[in-house]
Every structure is written in structure tokens, then in C-alpha cells.
Design a protein around this motif. Structure first.
Motif, PDB file in Angstrom:
ATOM      1  N   THR A  51     -17.206  46.791  71.961  1.00 32.38           N
ATOM      2  CA  THR A  51     -17.253  45.744  72.168  1.00 32.38           C
ATOM      3  C   THR A  51     -16.440  45.572  73.711  1.00 32.38           C
ATOM      4  N   ALA A  52     -15.439  46.959  73.840  1.00 33.39           N
ATOM      5  CA  ALA A  52     -14.872  47.244  75.273  1.00 33.39           C
ATOM      6  C   ALA A  52     -16.093  47.693  76.335  1.00 33.39           C
ATOM      7  N   ARG A  53     -16.907  48.118  76.064  1.00 33.86           N
ATOM      8  CA  ARG A  53     -18.314  48.368  76.361  1.00 33.86           C
ATOM      9  C   ARG A  53     -18.135  46.960  77.371  1.00 33.86           C
ATOM     10  N   ALA A  54     -19.104  45.893  75.994  1.00 36.18           N
ATOM     11  CA  ALA A  54     -19.703  44.490  76.518  1.00 36.18           C
ATOM     12  C   ALA A  54     -18.836  43.614  77.900  1.00 36.18           C
ATOM     13  N   LYS A  55     -17.571  43.894  76.992  1.00 27.64           N
ATOM     14  CA  LYS A  55     -16.203  42.959  78.064  1.00 27.64           C
ATOM     15  C   LYS A  55     -15.858  43.216  78.754  1.00 27.64           C
ATOM     16  N   LYS A  56     -16.029  44.409  78.639  1.00 31.17           N
ATOM     17  CA  LYS A  56     -14.648  45.379  79.851  1.00 31.17           C
ATOM     18  C   LYS A  56     -14.941  46.145  80.522  1.00 31.17           C
ATOM     19  N   LYS A  57     -15.982  46.964  80.828  1.00 31.00           N
ATOM     20  CA  LYS A  57     -16.374  47.426  81.269  1.00 31.00           C
ATOM     21  C   LYS A  57     -15.518  48.540  81.931  1.00 31.00           C
TER      22      LYS A  57
ATOM     23  N   LEU B 249      -7.977  53.493  77.610  1.00 30.68           N
ATOM     24  CA  LEU B 249      -7.360  53.842  76.195  1.00 30.68           C
ATOM     25  C   LEU B 249      -6.699  52.650  75.582  1.00 30.68           C
ATOM     26  N   TYR B 250      -5.833  52.125  76.700  1.00 27.28           N
ATOM     27  CA  TYR B 250      -5.064  50.496  76.795  1.00 27.28           C
ATOM     28  C   TYR B 250      -6.782  49.603  76.031  1.00 27.28           C
ATOM     29  N   THR B 251      -7.299  49.633  76.789  1.00 29.58           N
ATOM     30  CA  THR B 251      -8.646  48.464  76.246  1.00 29.58           C
ATOM     31  C   THR B 251      -8.784  48.973  75.231  1.00 29.58           C
ATOM     32  N   VAL B 252      -8.879  49.733  74.092  1.00 33.20           N
ATOM     33  CA  VAL B 252      -9.756  50.005  73.166  1.00 33.20           C
ATOM     34  C   VAL B 252      -8.496  49.856  72.580  1.00 33.20           C
ATOM     35  N   ALA B 253      -7.482  50.588  72.497  1.00 36.15           N
ATOM     36  CA  ALA B 253      -6.489  50.322  71.250  1.00 36.15           C
ATOM     37  C   ALA B 253      -5.578  48.891  70.594  1.00 36.15           C
TER      38      ALA B 253
ATOM     39  N   TRP C  15      -5.647  54.021  59.002  1.00 33.83           N
ATOM     40  CA  TRP C  15      -6.726  53.106  57.973  1.00 33.83           C
ATOM     41  C   TRP C  15      -7.380  52.673  58.676  1.00 33.83           C
ATOM     42  N   ILE C  16      -8.278  52.830  59.966  1.00 34.67           N
ATOM     43  CA  ILE C  16      -9.377  52.390  60.402  1.00 34.67           C
ATOM     44  C   ILE C  16      -9.877  54.015  60.421  1.00 34.67           C
ATOM     45  N   GLY C  17     -10.772  53.112  60.303  1.00 32.51           N
ATOM     46  CA  GLY C  17     -12.503  54.481  59.859  1.00 32.51           C
ATOM     47  C   GLY C  17     -13.014  54.204  61.606  1.00 32.51           C
ATOM     48  N   PRO C  18     -14.313  55.294  61.217  1.00 33.88           N
ATOM     49  CA  PRO C  18     -15.327  55.768  62.443  1.00 33.88           C
ATOM     50  C   PRO C  18     -15.744  54.608  63.331  1.00 33.88           C
ATOM     51  N   ALA C  19     -16.082  53.840  61.930  1.00 31.93           N
ATOM     52  CA  ALA C  19     -17.720  52.818  62.225  1.00 31.93           C
ATOM     53  C   ALA C  19     -17.254  51.485  62.845  1.00 31.93           C
ATOM     54  N   MET C  20     -15.563  51.272  62.855  1.00 33.74           N
ATOM     55  CA  MET C  20     -14.264  50.216  63.587  1.00 33.74           C
ATOM     56  C   MET C  20     -14.374  51.021  64.903  1.00 33.74           C
ATOM     57  N   ILE C  21     -13.786  51.779  65.135  1.00 33.18           N
ATOM     58  CA  ILE C  21     -13.554  53.015  66.609  1.00 33.18           C
ATOM     59  C   ILE C  21     -14.835  52.787  67.380  1.00 33.18           C
ATOM     60  N   ALA C  22     -15.952  52.882  66.388  1.00 31.84           N
ATOM     61  CA  ALA C  22     -16.800  52.994  67.117  1.00 31.84           C
ATOM     62  C   ALA C  22     -17.547  51.209  67.459  1.00 31.84           C
TER      63      ALA C  22
ATOM     64  N   LYS D 242      -7.075  47.143  67.555  1.00 29.10           N
ATOM     65  CA  LYS D 242      -5.771  46.185  66.869  1.00 29.10           C
ATOM     66  C   LYS D 242      -6.039  45.082  66.598  1.00 29.10           C
ATOM     67  N   PHE D 243      -6.621  44.319  67.653  1.00 35.45           N
ATOM     68  CA  PHE D 243      -7.972  42.980  67.078  1.00 35.45           C
ATOM     69  C   PHE D 243      -9.147  42.836  66.023  1.00 35.45           C
ATOM     70  N   ALA D 244      -9.487  44.300  66.339  1.00 40.79           N
ATOM     71  CA  ALA D 244     -10.186  44.106  64.933  1.00 40.79           C
ATOM     72  C   ALA D 244      -9.597  44.711  64.110  1.00 40.79           C
ATOM     73  N   SER D 245      -8.316  45.346  63.586  1.00 40.72           N
ATOM     74  CA  SER D 245      -7.699  45.223  62.248  1.00 40.72           C
ATOM     75  C   SER D 245      -7.316  44.318  62.006  1.00 40.72           C
ATOM     76  N   LYS D 246      -6.666  43.027  62.533  1.00 39.88           N
ATOM     77  CA  LYS D 246      -5.673  42.002  62.365  1.00 39.88           C
ATOM     78  C   LYS D 246      -6.959  41.281  61.220  1.00 39.88           C
ATOM     79  N   THR D 247      -8.243  41.255  62.571  1.00 37.40           N
ATOM     80  CA  THR D 247      -9.355  40.282  61.726  1.00 37.40           C
ATOM     81  C   THR D 247     -10.027  40.120  60.706  1.00 37.40           C
ATOM     82  N   GLN D 248     -10.393  41.911  60.830  1.00 30.91           N
ATOM     83  CA  GLN D 248     -11.196  42.332  60.228  1.00 30.91           C
ATOM     84  C   GLN D 248     -10.347  42.883  58.527  1.00 30.91           C
ATOM     85  N   LEU D 249      -9.628  43.629  58.663  1.00 27.24           N
ATOM     86  CA  LEU D 249      -8.629  44.420  57.639  1.00 27.24           C
ATOM     87  C   LEU D 249      -7.584  43.560  57.805  1.00 27.24           C
TER      88      LEU D 249
END
Length: 209
Positions: free
Chosen positions: A121-127, A54-58, A109-116, A62-69
Motif C-alpha cells: 500500500t505504501a509503495r502504491a500511494k507514497k513510493k 519507516l514512518y510511512t509504513v508504520a 498482534w499484527i501478522g506478516p500478511a498485514m505487514i506485507a 496503524k491505519f490497517a490495524s484500526k480499520t481491519q482489527l
């Protein structure tokens, strides 16, 4: 860039003081990253794997929201729903009989596409081990009784007894939904007697006999 802190923005839900004691809140529908499990959270490996995932994805979100939005925020606190086939096991602290859903709130404000994308990203980097068990779901509790508990998790019994056996009957309410805890302290870094936990129970009016 302003950084949103939900414990301040949603103070009624995430920032009550001990002086408020038992009180009623109206909880709106909110979305959460969720993982279900069963067993004693102190010894069950699936519990620690769920929290780590949960923390890895959360934090990836957060990083995606900051950099993309261009919208930054403090990751909301860990929360848990708890229940058992025999609720007496909560009183007797038979934790191996407990079921749980651990979760972290997702900003609206975070949509389904960003969550997916964050999940991949978490799967690829942290597994993270429990990633395949992760889901995103809305929870709408509505009216609820809650209280800020300061102290060890195992010392929650008396205040929960007051909530269910005194406060709720006195006001004509019965419980509906699952026992909900919001963890404002990190048990790895905080002495048990100083832990801060919001205890919440959704309620409905007691039906007339």
C-alpha cells in the motif's frame, strides 16, 4: 475503541524518568521495521529517506490495524542501533564513520500478511525511497543498562562514559550487542536542550579471567 500507547504500556522500556538514572531493564524479543545505512545522519540522504520510509509504513500499519482489527495505537517512537568499526569515532563524533539501523516497533498482534500488505500500500500511494531496503526482524536484547538523556544528541558523551566506564564495570557487566537509542522527541520541533532520548546498552556478565 481504546488506543494503546506503548510509552505507557511498556513504561519500563519507553517511559523512564530522569530520576531513575542509570538502571537495568529486561528487554523481551520485539519485532521492528528496520532499515540499515551508513554515514552522518545530519547530512546523509539515505538516513532521511530511511526515516521517512519507516514512518510511512508504520502509519499505514496503524491505519490497517484500526480499520481491519479494530485495534488502534500510537505509532511507537523511532529507534536506532549505532556502531562503527572503530568505536572511538563515537567519542570523537566522526559521524561519517557510523553505521546505523533505524527502526520502529511493530505491535505483536499484527501478522506478516498485514505487514506485507501495508508495504505494498505504501509503495502504491507514497513510493517511499528506501522501501526496497525495509525488512521486518525480531530483536532480543535481554538484560540492558539504560538511562534517559535530556539534551542534545552531541551531549550524550559524559553519560555514556559513566555507563561504560563506571556503572557497568562496577556491577560486573560488559557490553554485548549494539548501542541503542530511542527518540522520544522530534528534533524538528524540539529545542536541542529539551530533547529526550533513552540510551540503552545490552549487557552480559563479565567473564572470569
Amino acid at each position: 475503541m481504546e488506543k494503546v500507547d506503548f510509552k505507557k504500556q511498556l513504561k519500563a522500556l519507553y517511559g523512564p524518568t530522569k530520576s531513575k538514572g542509570l538502571h537495568v531493564v529486561d528487554v523481551p524479543a520485539m519485532r521492528f521495521l528496520m532499515i540499515d545505512g551508513h554515514g552522518d545522519p545530519n547530512v546523509t540522504r539515505s538516513y532521511s529517506e530511511a526515516v521517512e520510509t519507516l514512518y510511512t509504513v508504520a502509519y499505514t500499519l496503524k491505519f490497517a490495524s484500526k480499520t481491519q482489527l479494530d485495534r488502534d495505537y500510537t505509532v511507537p517512537p523511532l529507534e536506532g542501533l549505532w556502531w562503527a568499526s572503530d568505536m572511538q569515532s563515537f567519542v570523537t563524533r566522526e559521524k561519517d564513520k557510523w553505521d546505523w539501523t533505524m527502526m520502529i516497533m511493530v505491535p505483536d498482534w499484527i501478522g506478516p500478511a498485514m505487514i506485507a500488505a501495508a508495504i505494498e500500500t505504501a509503495r502504491a500511494k507514497k513510493k517511499p525511497a528506501a522501501l526496497d531496503l525495509l525488512r521486518v526482524e525480531a530483536l532480543e536484547e535481554g538484560k540492558a543498562v539504560q538511562v534517559l538523556h535530556i539534551g542534545s544528541y552531541d551531549d550524550e558523551g559524559p553519560i555514556l562514559a559513566r555507563m561504560h566506564e563506571d556503572y557497568m564495570p562496577k556491577h560486573g557487566w560488559v557490553p554485548t550487542g549494539k548501542h541503542h537509542e530511542i527518540y522520544l522527541g522530534d528534533p524538528r520541533k524540539t529545542a536541542p536542550e529539551k530533547l529526550r532520548t533513552i540510551l540503552r546498552q545490552p549487557i552480559k556478565e563479565r567473564p572470569e579471567l
